[in-house]
Write an enzyme that holds these catalytic residues in place. Sequence first.
Site, PDB file in Angstrom:
ATOM      1  N   HIS A 105      42.788  20.883  39.484  1.00  0.00           N
ATOM      2  CA  HIS A 105      41.628  21.174  40.327  1.00  0.00           C
ATOM      3  C   HIS A 105      40.518  20.153  40.089  1.00  0.00           C
ATOM      4  O   HIS A 105      39.919  19.622  41.039  1.00  0.00           O
ATOM      5  CB  HIS A 105      41.150  22.592  40.009  1.00  0.00           C
ATOM      6  CG  HIS A 105      40.067  23.100  40.907  1.00  0.00           C
ATOM      7  ND1 HIS A 105      39.374  24.250  40.650  1.00  0.00           N
ATOM      8  CD2 HIS A 105      39.550  22.614  42.059  1.00  0.00           C
ATOM      9  CE1 HIS A 105      38.494  24.463  41.598  1.00  0.00           C
ATOM     10  NE2 HIS A 105      38.580  23.476  42.470  1.00  0.00           N
ATOM     11  N   GLU A 108      41.478  16.888  41.549  1.00  0.00           N
ATOM     12  CA  GLU A 108      41.283  16.920  43.007  1.00  0.00           C
ATOM     13  C   GLU A 108      39.852  16.518  43.360  1.00  0.00           C
ATOM     14  O   GLU A 108      39.606  15.783  44.325  1.00  0.00           O
ATOM     15  CB  GLU A 108      41.607  18.320  43.541  1.00  0.00           C
ATOM     16  CG  GLU A 108      41.279  18.542  45.004  1.00  0.00           C
ATOM     17  CD  GLU A 108      40.593  19.864  45.236  1.00  0.00           C
ATOM     18  OE1 GLU A 108      39.469  19.860  45.792  1.00  0.00           O
ATOM     19  OE2 GLU A 108      41.161  20.916  44.853  1.00  0.00           O
ATOM     20  N   HIS A 109      38.890  16.992  42.581  1.00  0.00           N
ATOM     21  CA  HIS A 109      37.481  16.639  42.807  1.00  0.00           C
ATOM     22  C   HIS A 109      37.187  15.187  42.437  1.00  0.00           C
ATOM     23  O   HIS A 109      36.536  14.461  43.191  1.00  0.00           O
ATOM     24  CB  HIS A 109      36.566  17.557  41.998  1.00  0.00           C
ATOM     25  CG  HIS A 109      36.363  18.912  42.595  1.00  0.00           C
ATOM     26  ND1 HIS A 109      35.133  19.375  42.975  1.00  0.00           N
ATOM     27  CD2 HIS A 109      37.237  19.909  42.876  1.00  0.00           C
ATOM     28  CE1 HIS A 109      35.243  20.602  43.464  1.00  0.00           C
ATOM     29  NE2 HIS A 109      36.514  20.952  43.403  1.00  0.00           N
ATOM     30  N   GLU A 181      31.896  16.689  37.898  1.00  0.00           N
ATOM     31  CA  GLU A 181      32.767  17.588  38.655  1.00  0.00           C
ATOM     32  C   GLU A 181      33.483  18.604  37.775  1.00  0.00           C
ATOM     33  O   GLU A 181      33.783  19.705  38.222  1.00  0.00           O
ATOM     34  CB  GLU A 181      33.803  16.772  39.438  1.00  0.00           C
ATOM     35  CG  GLU A 181      33.205  15.836  40.458  1.00  0.00           C
ATOM     36  CD  GLU A 181      32.438  16.572  41.539  1.00  0.00           C
ATOM     37  OE1 GLU A 181      32.918  17.616  42.036  1.00  0.00           O
ATOM     38  OE2 GLU A 181      31.332  16.108  41.901  1.00  0.00           O
ATOM     39  N   GLU A 206      32.187  26.699  39.960  1.00  0.00           N
ATOM     40  CA  GLU A 206      33.000  27.243  41.051  1.00  0.00           C
ATOM     41  C   GLU A 206      33.916  28.351  40.532  1.00  0.00           C
ATOM     42  O   GLU A 206      34.023  29.426  41.126  1.00  0.00           O
ATOM     43  CB  GLU A 206      33.835  26.135  41.693  1.00  0.00           C
ATOM     44  CG  GLU A 206      34.754  26.647  42.805  1.00  0.00           C
ATOM     45  CD  GLU A 206      35.763  25.613  43.280  1.00  0.00           C
ATOM     46  OE1 GLU A 206      36.626  25.977  44.091  1.00  0.00           O
ATOM     47  OE2 GLU A 206      35.701  24.450  42.823  1.00  0.00           O
TER      48      GLU A 206
END
Length: 1063
Positions: A105, A108-109, A181, A206
């Site tokens: 994840h 991905e950022h 991130e 998040e």
Amino acid sequence: MLRLANRVSRKDSGNLGIAQLKKRLLATSGVSQGEILSKYPIGLNMHGYVIEQVQPIPEFSLVAVKLKHSRTGSEHLHLDTPNDKNNVFSVAFKTNAPDATGVPHILEHTTLCGSFKYPVRDPFFKMLNRSLSNFMNAMTGHDYTYYPFATTNAKDFENLMDVYLSSVFEPLLTHESFMQEGWRLENSDLSDPKSPIIFKGVVYNEMKGQYSNSAYYYWIKFQEAIYGSLNNSGGNPNEITDLRYEDLVDFHSSNYHPSNAKTFTYGNIELVNHLNKLNEFFESFGSRGIRTNVRKPITELNPNYESDVTVKGPLDTMSSRPIEEQYKSSITWVIGNPLDESKLYDVFKWKVLSSLLCDGHNSPFYQELIEKEYGEDFAVNYGLDATTALLSFTIGLNNLSLEKAKNLEDKVRGIFVEKIIPELQKGKESGFNDRIEAILHQIELNFKNHKPEFGIGLLSSVVSTWVNGLNPVKSLQIDHILNRFKEDYKLNGLKMFQDLLDESVLKDDTPKFKFTMEPDESFGKNLTSQETERLNKKIEALTEEDKEIIYKRSIELAEKQKKEEDVSALPTLTVKDIPREGDFYPLDFADINSKKLQKRIVDTNGLIYMNATKDISYLPSKYYEYLPLFDCCLTNLAGTSKTPITELEIKIQKLTGGVTFNVSAKTDPFDISKTNMKFMLSGMALKDKSQNVYDLWFEILTQTKFDSEDEQVVDKLFTLVKNLGQNQMNTIADSGHSYANSYSNSQLTPTKYIHNLIGGIGQVSFISDLNRKLETEGRDFLKKELLPVLKDIQRHLVNGFTDGNHSGFEYSLVGDSESVIKNEKMIKEFDDLLTANSNRVAGTNELSSLISQFNSNKLGLNNNGRSTLIDLPFQVGYASLAKLGAAYTSKDGAALRVLSQLLTFKHLHSVIREANGAYGGGLSFDGLGGCLNFYSYRDPNPLTSVQSFKDSTSVALGKMINSENNGWSPKDLQEAKLTIFQGVDAPSHISSQGSLDFLEHITDEMRQERRERFLDVTYEDLKNVTEKYLLNGSQDIVTVIGDNETLKIDSSDAQWNIKKLTA
């Protein structure tokens, strides 16, 4: 970016969770499939790729071409359709998570934070306003990551493809990007090196937000228990802070290679163009062994797996249930492997069976478990699920007592044995047959119902199995499977489903798994304590030199985030690429009984779309907050005096594509202080079945039962109110910024005041109040108070009129010429019948009175400048600051929209997301509603964001005054306009053509004028609206949603109004 769970939701009842595989494009092109096929001979080498498979997919009017890159082994799937200019690209990777630190994840950022070709801080976000794309994202699934976009502009497609490929294959992956991130340690006050050190990071916050959603928490803990080998790819906040930068770099090196990549293109751009670009990137890579490495669920890894797992989880503080009745529990059967190509037909049968057993009022599990109050609602993992190599069927419930949770398996087995099997054994006499027919009818409609996001839908439907070795072309051949199913059903009937159950759920040696979540009153506090403990451990291990390094790095990161970058290397479209003239759809108009009929004549592939709307300004305003419940009752209560709900549901699904009823407040496009209330009916059907929509409209409108003496009505309403009360906390956790904006806006215009009542925090409070009364007063409350109100609303909506002219519904049709002509007659018959069966209710214009009270501050809304905290136990918060804007037709509206884009991308993105660590934030302007909204989403410091919102006015004015020196440039203005036109010119659903005119009274001339104003906005316009609306406009209306245990706002603080939402 989005995170995905690949599952078949019970909400997809009519389409079996494969809706994205059942949409047929309109066959408008003259190019035949034979001509397309001739372009792709098997074995042809095209720019380093060899064609391995070519397959016509007539159900989707396209040809699938599967290729392999000779040098690297990378697979490519191209879906060639000359009929769709909304082209799609994606690159996907198989990314098994090694642990729960969230490395897939976070990667991905961070891949999107700069590449060697585009060494800017965040090319992904910067391309958002240099493009006309209608879809751009990056998504992490359980064991894969993919990067898709869609655009109708060929030049834009080429630009975005280049940026995406550079981002994933040659990212910079700087340590600063990882800190920003992923996660970092940082002083809470960057002006003070002695201030407390805290955790920060976009993904970290998040996932804290995700863990605040009790449904997500149940789902992910269930997944970890039954499929622990997959790990949590999104990341567990407790473990994200263990991820090292070096691990991120290594994970990219191991996984982001062409040999592990699946690329995808869709649309009408020639395949050779795509392959040429891909080959340019791939030719510098060598070949690696392709490692699918499909991980196995616990039922395969360990024959002695733990089959009954209990974990602790959060309470729903808005539930009216006591703590001891807030258990969640489910029983799961492992029924196959969705990656087994030979089992694709069995998977389809299971989808049909799951819909039969689980979806709607007719389903046996709804009737036996929900209506009979064993549980209040189904658990999030309920139904059929396909996760990697695990196909499972689950029955799960929320709000159980401990005893009911313990007995769930016996209860479910009893329903199978005593209800479902006997019904299947009835064969042709079973009521299940009508439901099968209804399901097949919905599939036929979905094949025909054109959606603009068709290509993205096809991509999403194949990517999770494709990365795990399943041929994606096979997954697309739905017609073959559907025809086989029809033949099988014709030959064997319901026995085919009994056989499925006998071979799985009812078989003693079928692997099964029970999962229970025990409510823990101290769950939230424990999470906070765990975070504090983790933080303290890390701080204790720091030397003074370490602390100095942390402070220095934080300062450097903050300075980089503020620094203006040279982004000239990034490709861009220009305003010249935007046509000055918009695309408009010719509309025809006629009168039906002196009422307007709007007609859009267009090929709709055999479907007809119909709408009706009625001004209900006369409706007593005391009923507004009841309207969403009333709308829901029309298709979810006990049915009509003529048709019980079980039969009505089947009738709707067998004969139409759905009928809906809803009420909405609409802002006057000329004056935001004015509003009107509309009651709207919608429907869709195959053109030879369109009469059924009008028959259903009439029956449901006039004959829905709201009788207090009818026990079935009372029981159904009891269940419905309970269901509506479920998961409200989770809804707010997912969309907290929308709720905060709605609450702020409710103090600005009468329309927004009504929106909050019927869809915002006001509605949440109302439903909570209903459930509280239900707990204290029982069914008597429904009989004596609620049902009489609903019945009176029905009387008003059917019989009431705004004026003495007896004006009622206006109508719109979208369909081919022949269908529209036939439907005009049907509409007249419907309107005549409605008029003949109505008894006029004399009504005053209640809405005018409400507007007058609102505009004169007599509704008690004025907080005297105080901000509002909506106190909910979330780990992260949501902030809103609202101000009054301009009407749709005002010239200022265009400038405000451009200003909102500039402030979002050129200022707020940096201070809210990059510096403050929120998942998202910005400024939006609602052109139809007239409100400006600063917002933040999943925000660790919402109060800091509020101050940033307030500071934005001076920032904007400074950027415009100093345009020659560190100000906003003409290029910035251009990019803001490009962003706006992504939405303005995005492909629309065919059914919505003409809807702005019909529903909002916004004509093509008004739209064209607004379009030209967007294109012509100058910095002088921006300066004027900044001063007029931000600097000198209405007072700031601030709303924050979050946990006051963390925010620590003093209840005696005169600047704050603290509102606690509880059951």
